[in-house]
Design an enzyme around this catalytic site. Sequence first.
Site, PDB file in Angstrom:
ATOM      1  N   PHE B 181       0.857  -1.184   0.000  1.00  0.00           N
ATOM      2  CA  PHE B 181       0.000   0.000   0.000  1.00  0.00           C
ATOM      3  C   PHE B 181       0.892   1.233   0.000  1.00  0.00           C
ATOM      4  O   PHE B 181       1.714   1.425   0.890  1.00  0.00           O
ATOM      5  CB  PHE B 181      -0.918   0.054   1.227  1.00  0.00           C
ATOM      6  CG  PHE B 181      -1.871   1.213   1.184  1.00  0.00           C
ATOM      7  CD1 PHE B 181      -3.109   1.096   0.582  1.00  0.00           C
ATOM      8  CD2 PHE B 181      -1.500   2.456   1.684  1.00  0.00           C
ATOM      9  CE1 PHE B 181      -3.978   2.186   0.498  1.00  0.00           C
ATOM     10  CE2 PHE B 181      -2.359   3.557   1.601  1.00  0.00           C
ATOM     11  CZ  PHE B 181      -3.598   3.416   1.005  1.00  0.00           C
ATOM     12  N   ASP B 287       9.247   3.246   1.624  1.00  0.00           N
ATOM     13  CA  ASP B 287       8.024   3.912   2.089  1.00  0.00           C
ATOM     14  C   ASP B 287       7.890   3.643   3.586  1.00  0.00           C
ATOM     15  O   ASP B 287       7.475   2.560   4.004  1.00  0.00           O
ATOM     16  CB  ASP B 287       6.833   3.355   1.301  1.00  0.00           C
ATOM     17  CG  ASP B 287       5.488   3.902   1.776  1.00  0.00           C
ATOM     18  OD1 ASP B 287       5.404   4.413   2.908  1.00  0.00           O
ATOM     19  OD2 ASP B 287       4.514   3.798   1.008  1.00  0.00           O
ATOM     20  N   LYS B 318       2.096   9.959   8.582  1.00  0.00           N
ATOM     21  CA  LYS B 318       1.441   9.392   9.781  1.00  0.00           C
ATOM     22  C   LYS B 318       2.015   9.928  11.092  1.00  0.00           C
ATOM     23  O   LYS B 318       1.754  11.072  11.442  1.00  0.00           O
ATOM     24  CB  LYS B 318       1.506   7.858   9.718  1.00  0.00           C
ATOM     25  CG  LYS B 318       0.589   7.294   8.617  1.00  0.00           C
ATOM     26  CD  LYS B 318       0.222   5.870   8.876  1.00  0.00           C
ATOM     27  CE  LYS B 318      -0.645   5.267   7.804  1.00  0.00           C
ATOM     28  NZ  LYS B 318      -2.013   5.052   8.215  1.00  0.00           N
ATOM     29  N   THR B 343       1.923  25.032  -4.625  1.00  0.00           N
ATOM     30  CA  THR B 343       1.682  26.273  -3.881  1.00  0.00           C
ATOM     31  C   THR B 343       2.198  26.198  -2.450  1.00  0.00           C
ATOM     32  O   THR B 343       2.938  27.065  -2.003  1.00  0.00           O
ATOM     33  CB  THR B 343       0.176  26.614  -3.861  1.00  0.00           C
ATOM     34  OG1 THR B 343      -0.264  26.834  -5.200  1.00  0.00           O
ATOM     35  CG2 THR B 343      -0.094  27.884  -3.042  1.00  0.00           C
TER      36      THR B 343
END
Lengths: 464, 464
Positions: B181, B287, B318, B343
């Site tokens: 994931f 990750d 997280k 931005t």
Amino acid sequence: MPAIIESSVVAEIPGPLSKAAAKQLDSVWDSRAVYFVADYDKSEGNYIVDVDGNKFLDVYSQIASIPVGYNNPALIEAAKSPEMISALVNRPAVGNFPSSQWHDILKNGLLRIHPEGLDKIFTAQSGSEANELAFKAAMMLHRRKERGEGVDWTHEETSSCIENSKPGSPDLAVLSFANSFHGRGFGSLSTTRSKAVHKLDIPSFDWPKATFPALKYPLEKHVEENAAEEKRSLDEVEKLITSWRFPVVALIVEPIQSEGGDNHASPAFFQGLRDLTKKHGVTFIVDEVQTGFGATGKFWGHAHWNLTSPPDIVTFSKKAQTAGYFFGDRQLVPDKAYRQFNTWIGDPARVIMSGAVVREILDKKLVEQTARVGEVLYAELEKLAAKYPEYIKNLRGKGQGTYIAFDTVDSATLVKSMKKLFVNIGTCGVNTVRLRPMLIFEESHIPTLLAALEKVIESMSLIW
Amino acid sequence: MPAIIESSVVAEIPGPLSKAAAKQLDSVWDSRAVYFVADYDKSEGNYIVDVDGNKFLDVYSQIASIPVGYNNPALIEAAKSPEMISALVNRPAVGNFPSSQWHDILKNGLLRIHPEGLDKIFTAQSGSEANELAFKAAMMLHRRKERGEGVDWTHEETSSCIENSKPGSPDLAVLSFANSFHGRGFGSLSTTRSKAVHKLDIPSFDWPKATFPALKYPLEKHVEENAAEEKRSLDEVEKLITSWRFPVVALIVEPIQSEGGDNHASPAFFQGLRDLTKKHGVTFIVDEVQTGFGATGKFWGHAHWNLTSPPDIVTFSKKAQTAGYFFGDRQLVPDKAYRQFNTWIGDPARVIMSGAVVREILDKKLVEQTARVGEVLYAELEKLAAKYPEYIKNLRGKGQGTYIAFDTVDSATLVKSMKKLFVNIGTCGVNTVRLRPMLIFEESHIPTLLAALEKVIESMSLIW
């Protein structure tokens, strides 16, 4: 303020302290795009102060994202509230464990200003994310209709999607316009069409691009040509929808193409898009990331169109200080939970700030103020354009609040020179100068802006 | 606390007030995934309280994202600081106008805990965004090398990318593993391979997927089999890299596949990935969105591997309470400014919170604590597993702090029943229960967790 521009000493911008700070930063964090390093404690209202002590009238507003001024007292109050402290400290997975205040935070904040007919919301963290979530909602809706209501997913679908293969991962397209900007994620970037610097080297989806109408100015002198141009674009849109190699499930458009050069189209054009998307069952997404929250003199840019029925989805970010999308049709909520989901689903702390922004805008009638000030500003710019027609071309944004822009000879030099006269101003498109003052910009600020602009243009015309 | 589970009255979870609040919320905001509505003012430390007054030991922690407890005093102090108030009120376009404090906020916060060798940072707002930014950095680096240093972009490249066509928008792939994931954006979702609910109906890139090693437990009884399984996976990875229809420019992997079922692999396997990616010039992205920030008993999950050279990019979110990626090689900064840009580029307010989290973790030695407590917890669970081998299968996470999981018969029923005993606990994979306590979880909390778990398992074994 006008006194400043009469100063004979032209500051070096960025100044020595800004340069040193940016250099230090660059050892750990890419700082090549830094214009100057700011002292936000000294910044106030429409004015931003840099670490060298230079004070600029800010009509760029953090890429159009400061709504109600630096160190706005109402926002400071919200930032100090117990509600905010809890949101900062106890960041929830808001889809699973929302706080007891979450409903009221939405209801008394963002939902007070929901676009007409779109009274439900999905929260996000950036314009790019909001647009991608909108695409996903449109895609799931499209497949739900194809599948038939209540028809469950097949094993073939659920297993093939894990392989990134059909039928689970279908070819579905989002149509966007030439010169549009909708973000930098892999999905949103596939709809962004403004500049190579955003897109080069990044794989993208094979999605269609339609020509955006290129209107001629002044509008009143080119009525027929412009109408024909818009008709041409609408025909192209319909042709792309009906003939693309796979289904076009959504169309995304900015009310004013901002990053791409402040390109406008008429209400009739947008009504045409609404009609076409309705006719072909395409989700009509209006990207109000830059136009939303009042700068056009209405709360939402698309409110200028008087559509016969509202867009399906309106996305927002920037001046909202948070992001997300509004929608009306419950079918845009996917058939099962957890399909439109992620750990944080936005940030309640930023949603609380947006509530304070909304209150400030409504209490102080800042949208009405922006409409009024914009009219004066536009009229002044028209005069300057008459004086320097080569330097202020295609002036646009009449009746659109302070959302005003013009083309010039060399926009990069112009905005650089403006900084030396203590006006912070931005560009877009190829050689366009865009005005993005905050909603608290007043008539009294216009002379400073205009005087600096005239002085720069005068100098440019003298030297070139 | 253990007293609670001796209560003869089993609460209805969610309780009536939670249900009513979720229903009210659902009129404006999809609330189908709500477990209960929380009262964060009453929540404290390891305990979350709902609006019905139920108090749960929280070993799920907002999908593994609360680092140092609800209403942590150090975080409250940071939330009240003048620095925070300024960051909330004056949200900058940090790439253009960073604050004078920005360097120190990074330096005294996130950069204190940078992975070894990766001392530069790019800030973002979610794990999904962080991963996509990492992909883009890898893609731009790949093309830069192909192009040759200093060779400028061609007109063909810059014009074709606007059309989403080659050569400007090239076919470039990111390799990921089955059951992984990595997020829900269109790019990150193309590397996510865990569940259909995340992916169905969303177009994806034609990127390769390798098998993740399926280790057998207990590890010490399956040494040879597991080594062979990892070798098979590594061979598959190399084959995919060398034979995919277009260049594989990055490989992304979680140190422990979390959403996909808490699947582990050995340090040797990850060293193999480092070697293969180095050999083939593939950017190696780790990750650490869920594994980072201490729960494995080391600050970074990949620190357990003792790699001969660090990963190229490590992403986080997280428990960091913000997001972004660390890197070391300056070539991962694109050749021109504004290519990796947006931005906001993260949120300084959330980066300030992450600094407070870092200080709290280091000051209180919470990583060391997590390693210590995790050992005790694992040993206790081993005993319970010996007693109920059908209900606690493939216990895993030994030596990985409190990052512990096991397979069971019906994980959904188990965690639902645990809530009735006032323990908030989560699932992953197919029938896996994952423990994700905060870093402040102590030995004293173990009996509550274990007693509830045993009681639920006992009941399940009696009834089924």
